[in-house]
Write an enzyme that holds these catalytic residues in place. Structure first.
Site, PDB file in Angstrom:
ATOM      1  N   HIS A 138       0.833  -1.279   0.164  1.00 55.50           N
ATOM      2  CA  HIS A 138       0.047  -0.087  -0.130  1.00 55.50           C
ATOM      3  C   HIS A 138       0.913   1.223   0.151  1.00 55.50           C
ATOM      4  O   HIS A 138       1.914   1.503   0.680  1.00 55.50           O
ATOM      5  CB  HIS A 138      -0.898   0.192   1.011  1.00 55.50           C
ATOM      6  CG  HIS A 138      -2.041   0.824   1.088  1.00 55.50           C
ATOM      7  ND1 HIS A 138      -2.259   2.242   1.009  1.00 55.50           N
ATOM      8  CD2 HIS A 138      -3.246   0.292   0.611  1.00 55.50           C
ATOM      9  CE1 HIS A 138      -3.260   2.620   1.000  1.00 55.50           C
ATOM     10  NE2 HIS A 138      -4.203   1.661   0.664  1.00 55.50           N
ATOM     11  N   HIS A 139       0.449   2.086  -0.801  1.00 58.96           N
ATOM     12  CA  HIS A 139       1.076   3.782  -0.890  1.00 58.96           C
ATOM     13  C   HIS A 139       1.358   4.350   0.725  1.00 58.96           C
ATOM     14  O   HIS A 139       2.075   5.051   0.565  1.00 58.96           O
ATOM     15  CB  HIS A 139       0.409   4.225  -1.806  1.00 58.96           C
ATOM     16  CG  HIS A 139       1.299   5.341  -2.528  1.00 58.96           C
ATOM     17  ND1 HIS A 139       2.390   6.218  -1.942  1.00 58.96           N
ATOM     18  CD2 HIS A 139       1.368   5.768  -3.843  1.00 58.96           C
ATOM     19  CE1 HIS A 139       2.962   6.807  -2.834  1.00 58.96           C
ATOM     20  NE2 HIS A 139       2.459   6.681  -4.097  1.00 58.96           N
ATOM     21  N   ALA A 140       0.480   3.878   1.343  1.00 62.32           N
ATOM     22  CA  ALA A 140       0.522   4.376   2.657  1.00 62.32           C
ATOM     23  C   ALA A 140       1.723   4.197   3.550  1.00 62.32           C
ATOM     24  O   ALA A 140       2.070   4.577   4.392  1.00 62.32           O
ATOM     25  CB  ALA A 140      -0.665   4.002   3.468  1.00 62.32           C
ATOM     26  N   ASN A 304       6.186   8.471   2.675  1.00 57.67           N
ATOM     27  CA  ASN A 304       6.120   9.075   1.286  1.00 57.67           C
ATOM     28  C   ASN A 304       6.945  10.508   1.223  1.00 57.67           C
ATOM     29  O   ASN A 304       6.607  11.285   2.150  1.00 57.67           O
ATOM     30  CB  ASN A 304       4.684   9.357   0.824  1.00 57.67           C
ATOM     31  CG  ASN A 304       3.980   8.027   0.707  1.00 57.67           C
ATOM     32  OD1 ASN A 304       4.014   7.542  -0.271  1.00 57.67           O
ATOM     33  ND2 ASN A 304       3.282   7.477   2.025  1.00 57.67           N
TER      34      ASN A 304
END
Length: 453
Positions: A138-140, A304
């Site tokens: 997941h990008h999280a 990120n």
């Protein structure tokens, strides 16, 4: 539980069935010499015994807090590796086409939020004897740069090294030293306030560059295209490699960067594809180009840390050399401004470039407004030499990325030894014949070579 950064929370908040928010990748390997028919089964059985799972691979969202959404991470103390690390086989005839179709399906499905947010699929059955591994996270948890760095940390440049860790088994990165004490917290806060105070002057500088000097590409200058519509949840994925030397030679002959050449290659392919679809706009397409805000010493840091610049792709120009020149000028000016900002200013002002995506899921926004840009083209640094995983020769690394409403196409590539490996992700409904873009990329590269001779 650990508090979740706001950016991570937003990736979870905007996720829906139509908008899976994981990044992924497909890796191709050649088996070591002498590998038998049970090689992959034995490899998986050996790897799954490794239960030294870092904190990152134990995280899943804690229960949401009313309207605030997800604000904290919980830890899974008993990760079910049989669920997360799966062994699959391709249907016959076992071509790369079947592998890409299977990858497309896996990349279309949501991750289970009650479990740690990652999956890995070990794939056999390619008729050329190779095997593949598709992973998604997941990008999280990780952005694309961090995900690729994590992958590289599990590889070795020694073909005789058979002790590489499993994809989830990388040792934890060293903890940052605690600043300790109220004084250091105050210093950090004061530094942040000082940088935030500089955002307004930085924004004025950007406005001057854009409107007086006419050197910057800004949001809302992109034309409406067939890629900038609401999307569905199903994905298509296409992948191919090209020799890095071909791109390097064009860059050297034109005094441009390799990334400029890659963008020109993509611009030529998009122009030909849109002409083929009778959908080429008169105005040039605009690409959002992510830039890493990490230092080289950040290792496989989680989270990120990505900024964004906008590039004029000059798809209105027929001449490949003229397209490359325009792209080079556009990227040079954007990077110049970017370097004059502090990191927090650069991140905040990057947000201006992508702000409209935050409301893209609101009904009517995408259909009734101009897009902030037409697509994302991301060039992620990869391994510089030939790499191996437990003796298996790494043939390719093909990134698979995130799509949003109004952004039905994404092109992400990475360097891999002597090659550039392209992964193209598209909305299955909105981007017909996605694989045609691979042919157009090849044509565009050949046209650039011919143009600069």
């Amino acid at each position: 539980m650990a508090l979740m950064p706001f950016t991570d929370s937003m990736f979870l908040l905007v996720e829906s069935r139509e908008h899976p928010m994981h990044v992924g990748g497909l890796q191709l390997f050649r088996k070591p010499d002498g590998a038998g028919p049970d090689y992959l089964r034995g490899l998986r059985e050996d790897l799954i015994k490794n239960e030294d799972i870092p904190q990152l691979f134990r995280r899943h969202p804690a229960r949401p807090v009313n309207t605030l959404g997800y604000v904290a991470w919980a830890q899974d103390e008993n990760v079910d590796l049989d669920y997360h690390f799966r062994h699959s086989a391709l249907p016959q005839p076992g071509r790369v086409r079947e592998l890409l179709e299977l990858t497309s399906r896996w990349h279309s499905t949501l991750l289970d939020r009650h479990r740690p947010l990652w999956e890995i699929h070990l794939v056999e059955g390619l008729r050329d004897g190779r095997f593949a591994m598709y992973s998604k996270i997941h990008h999280a948890l990780l952005d694309g740069v961090a995900a690729l760095r994590h992958l590289q940390s599990t590889l070795s440049d020694d073909p005789d090294d058979h002790d590489c860790p499993p994809p989830w088994g990388t040792p934890r990165p060293p903890r940052a030293k605690s600043a300790g004490g109220t004084g250091s917290l105050l210093r950090t806060a004061r530094s942040s306030v000082e940088q935030l105070a500089g955002v307004a002057p930085a924004a004025l500088k950007l406005a001057k560059e854009a409107f007086r000097e006419h050197t910057l590409t800004l949001p809302m200058q992109a034309p409406k295209t067939m890629f900038n519509i609401p999307i569905g949840g199903a994905r298509r994925f296409a992948a191919q490699s090209w020799p890095l030397s071909r791109v390097r030679e064009i860059a050297s002959a034109t005094s441009t960067s390799r990334n400029d050449v890659v963008l020109a290659m993509c611009a030529g392919a998009l122009r030909d594809y849109l002409i083929e679809q009778r959908a080429l706009p008169d105005a040039p397409l605009v690409a959002m180009v992510p830039v890493s805000m990490r230092g080289k010493s950040d290792g496989t840091a989680t989270g990120n840390q990505i900024g964004a610049v906008l590039a004029n792709l000059a798809t209105d120009k027929k001449d490949p050399a003229a397209r490359l020149s325009t792209i080079h000028h556009s990227m040079r000016e954007a990077k110049r401004i970017f370097k004059e900002l502090t990191p927090i200013q650069a991140l905040l002002l990057s947000g201006i470039n992508v702000a409209q995506l935050g409301v893209s899921t609101v009904p009517g926004v995408v259909s009734n407004t101009r897009p902030p840009f037409n697509l994302v083209i991301s060039n992620v640094p990869g391994p510089r030499k030939q790499m191996y995983w437990n003796g298996a020769h790494l043939d390719g690394i093909y990134p698979a990325s995130v799509l949003l409403d109004g952004q039905a196409l994404n092109i992400t590539l990475t360097s891999n030894g002597d090659n550039l490996d392209f992964g193209i992700t598209g909305c299955r409904r909105s981007v017909p014949h996605l694989q045609r873009l691979l042919l157009h990329l090849d044509t565009a590269l050949a046209e650039l070579e011919h143009a600069v001779k």
